[in-house]
Scaffold this active site. Structure first.
Site, PDB file in Angstrom:
ATOM      1  N   LYS A 169       0.838  -1.211   0.000  1.00 49.87           N
ATOM      2  CA  LYS A 169       0.000   0.000   0.000  1.00 49.87           C
ATOM      3  C   LYS A 169       0.866   1.251   0.000  1.00 49.87           C
ATOM      4  CE  LYS A 169      -3.782   0.430   2.519  1.00 49.87           C
ATOM      5  NZ  LYS A 169      -4.683   0.375   3.693  1.00 49.87           N
ATOM      6  N   LEU A 170       0.539   2.150  -0.911  1.00 50.12           N
ATOM      7  CA  LEU A 170       1.184   3.462  -0.971  1.00 50.12           C
ATOM      8  C   LEU A 170       0.104   4.527  -1.107  1.00 50.12           C
ATOM      9  CD1 LEU A 170       4.126   2.825  -3.454  1.00 50.12           C
ATOM     10  CD2 LEU A 170       4.372   3.561  -1.102  1.00 50.12           C
TER      11      LEU A 170
END
Length: 386
Positions: free
Chosen positions: A144-145
């Site tokens: 996740k970014l």
């Protein structure tokens, strides 16, 4: 409850995957709650973030044995936290691997978030995300970014390198289109270089309830002031988040119908699905499934916290609604502008606040781990304690 009567399994039948916004060590056994949700509710994935891990580690003794063992290895507090998170994500990925295999890699994903302290530093994110990806070595993991403007080039590069990415903290349609473009460009780059695209996966986590939470107080002030705008303001309360999401889905539909996407799909590319995030109801005056019912659409994901998932199982009314009322959604956004409220400014602020809100629980869990380590060390050193 039979599968035909379970609203959660009905969502899956309608083309929407249900993921869970929750993870905790003592729920990850083969007979634990998450395994039961997979078996009974057709749960298709799990998302995690620093806030979830802070609650899990600080509020449970399930991690104490690992904390004690890792402390004896003279690991730093940050290293201990990472080891705990990696173990949880790996356990969850093992649980969901049959889902991943049965759906041909469409579902069964578990997300791990790059440290939010790196959110505004794309170069460090670029190093951290592949490291986590390699450390886990599970095909059904997503890194996740946050989809900030600064992170978009890093997201594109990671996808081009074959890393599955969950792009989070998306509030505006404009930013969503930026990250979707990054996905398409990454697919095209891989195809040019002769790399496979059939197992590259990405989701765009579009946040919902926080928009209403941010806008409702301003609408209430306009309503309280009276005058010709009061009724308009009252009519918009609790409606803008859904309207915004409906517009985003229509943008996605347009892209899917484009020749560009048809060409990519012909080479095996998978669509980057919209994932509805922040779907718990914050205002007790609203329905507890308010951010589930209107957002049911094909090729989407709804990631729910446990309480929302359980509420939907009890009294959900699943049917395809995401493409209903599109004209009304556009009118609501236009009326918001007429009232002098700038959705763009609100979503920009929410993006900035979102990064900060994930840094705070990260700092809290690190402080909690440090306290636990100190207590365990003191216990080992006390006279008469082995």
């Amino acid at each position: 409850m039979t599968a035909t009567r379970n609203p959660l399994t009905a969502l899956v039948a309608l083309g929407q995957s249900v993921w869970l916004d929750f993870i905790r060590r003592d729920e990850l056994s083969p007979t634990g709650r998450i395994a039961r949700l997979i078996a009974e509710d057709d749960l298709r994935g799990v998302t995690s973030n620093p806030s979830i891990f802070e609650k899990a580690i600080d509020g449970s003794s399930a991690y104490d044995a690992d904390i004690r063992a890792l402390g004896r290895e003279a690991r730093s507090t940050s290293e201990i936290l990472e080891a705990l998170i990696l173990k949880d994500v790996a356990l969850a990925a093992d649980l969901f691997r049959p889902v991943y295999d049965a759906t041909g890699g469409r579902d069964g994903f578990v997300s791990i978030e790059v440290s939010p302290k790196l959110a505004l530093d794309p170069s460090r994110s670029m190093a951290e995300a592949p490291r986590l990806w390699r450390a886990l070595s599970h095909p059904n993991v997503m890194v996740k970014l946050p989809g900030t403007s600064a992170a978009v080039p890093a997201i594109r590069q990671l996808l081009a390198e074959g890393v599955n990415v969950n792009i989070t903290l998306l509030f505006s349609v404009e930013r969503y289109l930026e990250v979707h473009e990054a996905y398409l460009a990454a697919l095209e780059e891989r195809i040019r270089e002769g790399q496979p695209v059939d197992r590259l996966s990405s989701v765009a986590s579009f946040f919902v309830s926080r928009i209403d939470t941010a806008l409702d107080p301003a609408l209430e002030e306009i309503a309280k002031a009276g005058g010709p705008e009061a009724e308009k303001a009252r009519g918009l309360a609790g409606t803008i988040a859904i309207a915004n999401a409906k517009i985003a889905y229509q943008k996605w539909r347009s892209i899917q119908e484009s020749q560009r996407w048809v060409d990519l799909a012909g080479k095996g590319a998978r669509p980057q699905r919209l994932l509805w995030a922040s779907t718990s109801t914050k205002n007790p005056a609203y329905s507890d499934v308010m951010y589930v019912e209107p957002l049911i659409g094909r090729e989407t994901i709804n990631t729910m916290p446990l309480e929302t998932l359980e509420a939907y199982r009890t009294h959900g009314r699943p049917t395809l609604r995401l493409e209903e009322g599109l004209g009304e959604a556009q009118r609501r956004l236009a009326t918001l502008r007429e009232l002098g409220l700038d959705l763009g400014k609100v979503t920009s602020q929410l993006e900035r606040d979102g990064v900060r809100k994930f840094v705070e629980p990260l700092d809290k869990v690190l402080a909690s781990l440090e306290r636990k380590r100190a207590m365990m060390s003191a216990s080992r050193q006390a006279p008469g304690v082995a």
